[in-house]
Enzyme design. Structure first.
Site, mmCIF file in Angstrom:
data_model
loop_
_atom_site.group_PDB
_atom_site.id
_atom_site.type_symbol
_atom_site.label_atom_id
_atom_site.label_comp_id
_atom_site.label_asym_id
_atom_site.label_seq_id
_atom_site.Cartn_x
_atom_site.Cartn_y
_atom_site.Cartn_z
ATOM 1 N N PHE A 163 0.849 -1.194 0.000
ATOM 2 C CA PHE A 163 0.000 0.000 0.000
ATOM 3 C C PHE A 163 0.883 1.242 0.000
ATOM 4 C CE2 PHE A 163 -2.467 3.434 1.911
ATOM 5 C CZ PHE A 163 -3.611 3.386 1.122
ATOM 6 N N ASP A 211 9.077 2.566 1.324
ATOM 7 C CA ASP A 211 7.934 3.309 1.845
ATOM 8 C C ASP A 211 7.834 2.999 3.334
ATOM 9 O OD1 ASP A 211 5.488 4.159 2.737
ATOM 10 O OD2 ASP A 211 4.373 3.486 0.978
ATOM 11 N N LYS A 230 2.796 9.660 8.409
ATOM 12 C CA LYS A 230 2.102 9.165 9.605
ATOM 13 C C LYS A 230 2.759 9.624 10.912
ATOM 14 C CE LYS A 230 -0.847 5.609 7.797
ATOM 15 N NZ LYS A 230 -0.570 4.850 6.580
HETATM 16 C C1 LIG Z 1 -0.880 5.181 5.150
HETATM 17 C C2 LIG Z 1 0.144 4.807 4.145
HETATM 18 C C3 LIG Z 1 0.342 5.582 2.982
HETATM 19 C C4 LIG Z 1 -0.532 6.765 2.634
HETATM 20 O O1 LIG Z 1 -0.383 7.815 3.505
HETATM 21 P P1 LIG Z 1 -1.475 9.013 3.480
HETATM 22 O O2 LIG Z 1 -0.935 9.991 4.474
HETATM 23 O O3 LIG Z 1 -2.780 8.414 3.830
HETATM 24 O O4 LIG Z 1 -1.459 9.550 2.105
HETATM 25 C C5 LIG Z 1 1.368 5.218 2.143
HETATM 26 N N1 LIG Z 1 2.151 4.150 2.396
HETATM 27 C C6 LIG Z 1 1.981 3.389 3.486
HETATM 28 C C7 LIG Z 1 2.903 2.242 3.727
HETATM 29 C C8 LIG Z 1 0.960 3.678 4.385
HETATM 30 O O5 LIG Z 1 0.769 2.891 5.457
#
Ligand SMILES: *Cc1c(COP(=O)(O)O)cnc(C)c1O
Length: 405
Positions: free
Chosen positions: A136, A221, A250
């Site tokens: 994700f 990521d 986050k």
């Molecule tokens: C939550 C998340 C995102 C997206 O972040 P947003 O601030 O909602 O755009 C991207 N990558 C990972 C691994 C995530 O957990």
């Protein structure tokens, strides 16, 4: 004006389905709803509230910076952004930072940079981006296409091209996909949304070697795994594998929207003036708060505390499972833990979350089969114990219902 949960259905676009209660106040790892009912927070705003709610030092920073300077745009630079960038680069592999407002935006920048870097150094044909199923990376059209869940990216018309997916933890499959056409490999060094999946360290090392062999950039990521959540500042440090680009969001803002992309001098050179940007990215208010979060999280007390709290969670969860036999596995690291449901309860993660909520515990799911906890890194041990006591009560209800059926 009086608003209730019903107001949500009346005036909000129906893309979310929030819980029945409406929280109004938080302090540490406790939250209160409109009726004054108290909850323990293991959801942490989806791995965001890394220091709980209304941490006194963050409130102070918010007020201090809030009465000084909020926003300028990138026509001007500002002190908090430069200080935060200095701290992030001093603490990591990176030399340069780009600020954004969210995880998706940090990833969008990373992907655009990887494409531009490949174009600058190798030409137009090096455009393939490889990522992993169940991964994700956010909800912009590029990042959701790179993410490994077609359910999220289908139904919006033609997708950005040259994106291919590979099975996570399968080095042979990746090897077969990669070539001199590969521009970048993007991965979470621990998958979050996909079900809290910890990779085999040898797999991650192998991904790095394949990227080196094919002149492809490795993008980690760390939007969910990063900023202390696994007991290190970033999970790449635990794994001993350096990426070329790392994204973080986050936890970085502790609840204030901010994201960042970290990279090396060499790679960053491809984001020449005018190639990319954001009106709000790196604004002084967001960066002042993130700087304070960073200062508190990047200390031995907090990072070692995470490992101790993980052990406490695991001990209690195993005790619950010995009694009720609902999990097949407790997985994850630090304050990002997944209770994988066994065959008997597969597909019912949301029922567990709702049952917990009814007993006064906020938690999350990661897919249909995993209950996810992503609490504050400084959640008091008493709150862990009390939260898990409430979780157990919810489970007892569910198990009793399931036995009766
Ligand atoms: C939550 C998340 C995102 C997206 O972040 P947003 O601030 O909602 O755009 C991207 N990558 C990972 C691994 C995530 O957990």
């Amino acid at each position: 004006m009086q608003v209730t949960r019903d107001t949500f259905n009346e005036v909000m676009v129906p893309n979310y389905n929030p819980a029945a209660m409406v929280p109004v106040r938080g302090e540490g790892s406790r939250v209160w709803d409109q009726d004054g009912r108290e909850y323990i927070d293991f959801a942490g705003g989806i791995a965001v509230n890394v220091l709980g709610h209304c941490h006194p030092e963050l409130v102070k920073t918010l007020n201090d910076q809030g009465s000084k300077l909020w926003h300028l745009s990138n026509v001007f630079t500002n002190e908090p952004a430069m200080r935060l960038a200095k701290k992030l680069t001093d603490a990591t592999f990176a030399d340069k930072v780009y600020f954004a407002n969210s995880g998706a935006e940090a990833n969008e920048a990373a992907l655009k940079l990887a494409r531009r870097f490949a174009l600058d150094h190798f030409g137009e044909s090096k455009d393939q981006i490889i990522s992993f199923t169940k991964g994700f990376h956010g909800r912009t059209f590029f990042t959701v296409t790179v993410g490994g869940q077609p359910a999220y990216s289908d139904g919006f018309g033609p997708k950005p091209g040259a994106v291919e997916h590979c099975e996570y933890n399968n080095l042979d499959a990746l090897k077969a996909l990669m070539s001199e056409r590969t521009c970048a490999v993007m991965m979470e060094p621990m998958q979050g949304e996909g079900g809290i999946i910890v990779p085999d360290p040898e797999f991650v090392k192998g991904v790095r070697e394949l990227c080196d062999k094919h002149d492809a950039l490795l993008i980690f990521d760390e939007v969910q795994s990063g900023m202390g959540r696994t007991g290190e500042l970033y999970e790449y440090i635990n794994l001993g594998v350096k990426p070329d680009i790392l994204t973080t969001a986050k936890s970085l803002g502790g609840g204030f929207p901010v994201g960042a992309m970290l990279t090396t001098d060499k790679v960053s050179a491809s984001l020449k003036p005018g190639t990319h940007g954001s009106t709000y990215g790196g604004n002084p208010l967001a960066c002042a708060i993130a700087e304070k979060v960073f200062d508190i999280v990047n200390t031995p007390e907090v990072l070692e505390g995470v490992r101790h709290k993980e052990a406490l969670f695991r001990e209690k969860l195993n005790q619950i499972n010995d009694k009720y036999h609902v999990f097949s596995e407790i997985r994850g690291k630090g304050m990002l833990l997944g209770c994988a449901l066994n065959e008997h309860y597969k597909g019912k993660a949301r029922d567990f979350m709702v049952a917990a909520n009814e007993e006064g515990l906020m938690c999350l799911v990661a897919g249909m089969d995993v209950v996810r906890f992503a609490p504050s890194l400084i959640i008091p041990d008493e709150d862990i114990i009390e939260g898990l006591r409430r979780f157990e009560k919810g489970i007892a209800q569910l198990v009793a219902k399931s036995d009766a059926a």
